[in-house]
Scaffold this motif. Structure first.
Motif, PDB file in Angstrom:
ATOM      1  N   VAL A 152       0.840  -1.197   0.000  1.00  0.00           N
ATOM      2  CA  VAL A 152       0.000   0.000   0.000  1.00  0.00           C
ATOM      3  C   VAL A 152       0.878   1.251   0.000  1.00  0.00           C
ATOM      4  CG1 VAL A 152      -1.838  -1.179   1.276  1.00  0.00           C
ATOM      5  CG2 VAL A 152      -0.104   0.112   2.526  1.00  0.00           C
ATOM      6  N   THR A 153       0.248   2.361  -0.247  1.00  0.00           N
ATOM      7  CA  THR A 153       0.915   3.650  -0.119  1.00  0.00           C
ATOM      8  C   THR A 153       0.395   4.348   1.138  1.00  0.00           C
ATOM      9  OG1 THR A 153      -0.778   4.787  -1.422  1.00  0.00           O
ATOM     10  CG2 THR A 153       1.096   3.875  -2.626  1.00  0.00           C
ATOM     11  N   PHE A 154       1.100   5.378   1.552  1.00  0.00           N
ATOM     12  CA  PHE A 154       0.617   6.199   2.661  1.00  0.00           C
ATOM     13  C   PHE A 154      -0.378   7.218   2.115  1.00  0.00           C
ATOM     14  CE2 PHE A 154       4.749   5.017   4.683  1.00  0.00           C
ATOM     15  CZ  PHE A 154       4.227   4.447   5.833  1.00  0.00           C
ATOM     16  N   ARG A 155      -1.553   7.258   2.699  1.00  0.00           N
ATOM     17  CA  ARG A 155      -2.560   8.238   2.281  1.00  0.00           C
ATOM     18  C   ARG A 155      -2.504   9.449   3.213  1.00  0.00           C
ATOM     19  NH1 ARG A 155      -7.277   7.091  -0.473  1.00  0.00           N
ATOM     20  NH2 ARG A 155      -6.227   5.194  -1.166  1.00  0.00           N
ATOM     21  N   HIS A 156      -1.994  10.544   2.695  1.00  0.00           N
ATOM     22  CA  HIS A 156      -1.884  11.786   3.461  1.00  0.00           C
ATOM     23  C   HIS A 156      -1.687  12.921   2.463  1.00  0.00           C
ATOM     24  CE1 HIS A 156      -0.269  14.860   6.205  1.00  0.00           C
ATOM     25  NE2 HIS A 156      -0.782  14.145   7.200  1.00  0.00           N
ATOM     26  N   GLU A 157      -2.175  14.079   2.794  1.00  0.00           N
ATOM     27  CA  GLU A 157      -2.079  15.207   1.870  1.00  0.00           C
ATOM     28  C   GLU A 157      -0.635  15.568   1.531  1.00  0.00           C
ATOM     29  OE1 GLU A 157      -2.512  18.657   5.358  1.00  0.00           O
ATOM     30  OE2 GLU A 157      -3.925  18.539   3.677  1.00  0.00           O
TER      31      GLU A 157
END
Length: 253
Positions: A152-157
């Motif tokens: 997965v990837t990191f979900r953050h702005e």
């Protein structure tokens, strides 16, 4: 974290008159060779026997992430940006994951062509393809269910995959070697591979979901395509700096 790893190198030719190797004498000093079996006592698994499966899993995990990284770079070469974490239709409805969109770049073009890209991941047609998850997205040693991936990837702005935005490499101001692209998470945080779902990054608890699949480390794919196994004792500030793409903070490796 696996214990002791022994590597030996020699310069050829080796004299055939040598009655025994110098290396075993050094490694096993004080231990009867009759009691040793591949670095372990007789009748018990040796050190290499115990570590080999775990080491093989780490090697495969590293190879999987490298393939994902190469696919991302090739995708960027073609489209001038990386795929969005979430593909959306004109109405802003979430459709498919970035993992679907890099399929042509991991030799899965025929599978990619079967997706209805204008439909969500769980549409009547697309959900039939969940069971056909490529081996690249299957983490070795994972006990997550069928169609679930630990990559997965990191979900953050401030991460490389904030959501619907498509990030370019030139947007990664901190440098591609200092910024995490994707990680291998534990089974609890595994997601359906076609679903536009990733790991929501919590600055207060940045290690959530990271350690568990591999002992005391987690695998991280950097934006330059390299893969590192990062120890669980990494401090929260450094990990946060590795996740954010343009915070300007110096990474103290």
């Amino acid at each position: 974290e696996d214990g002791v790893e022994v590597a030996s190198t020699r310069t050829l030719p080796i004299s055939l008159s040598m009655s025994s190797s110098v290396l075993p004498t050094l490694f096993f000093a004080g231990v009867s060779t009759s009691r040793m079996t591949r670095f372990g006592p007789a009748q018990q698994p040796g050190l290499i026997d115990v570590l080999s499966p775990r080491r093989a899993e780490r090697t495969q995990a590293s190879n999987n992430l490298k393939q994902i990284g190469l696919a991302m770079h090739n995708y960027h070469e073609v489209h001038s940006n990386m795929p969005a974490a979430v593909s959306e239709n004109d109405d802003g409805k979430a459709l498919l994951s970035w993992r679907v969109h890099i399929l042509p770049f991991i030799d899965q073009g025929p599978l990619y062509d079967q997706f209805h890209l204008d439909e969500p991941w769980d549409s009547e047609h697309n959900k039939k393809l969940i069971a056909r998850m490529p081996a690249t997205f299957k983490a070795p040693g994972s006990k997550a269910g069928d169609g679930k991936t630990n990559y997965v990837t990191f979900r953050h702005e401030k991460s490389v995959f904030p959501g619907g935005d498509k990030i370019r490499f030139r947007d990664i101001k901190d440098g591609t070697s200092n910024t995490i692209m994707a990680v291998e998470v534990d089974d609890k945080h595994a997601v359906t591979w076609t679903k536009p779902d990733d790991l929501k990054f919590n600055e207060k608890k940045p290690k959530t979901g990271l350690v568990g699949l591999r002992r005391v480390v987690f695998a991280a794919l950097m934006c330059d395509g390299s893969v590192h196994f990062i120890t669980e004792v990494i401090d929260n500030a450094t990990l946060t700096n590795l996740v954010f793409r343009n915070d300007g903070n110096v990474i103290n490796f």
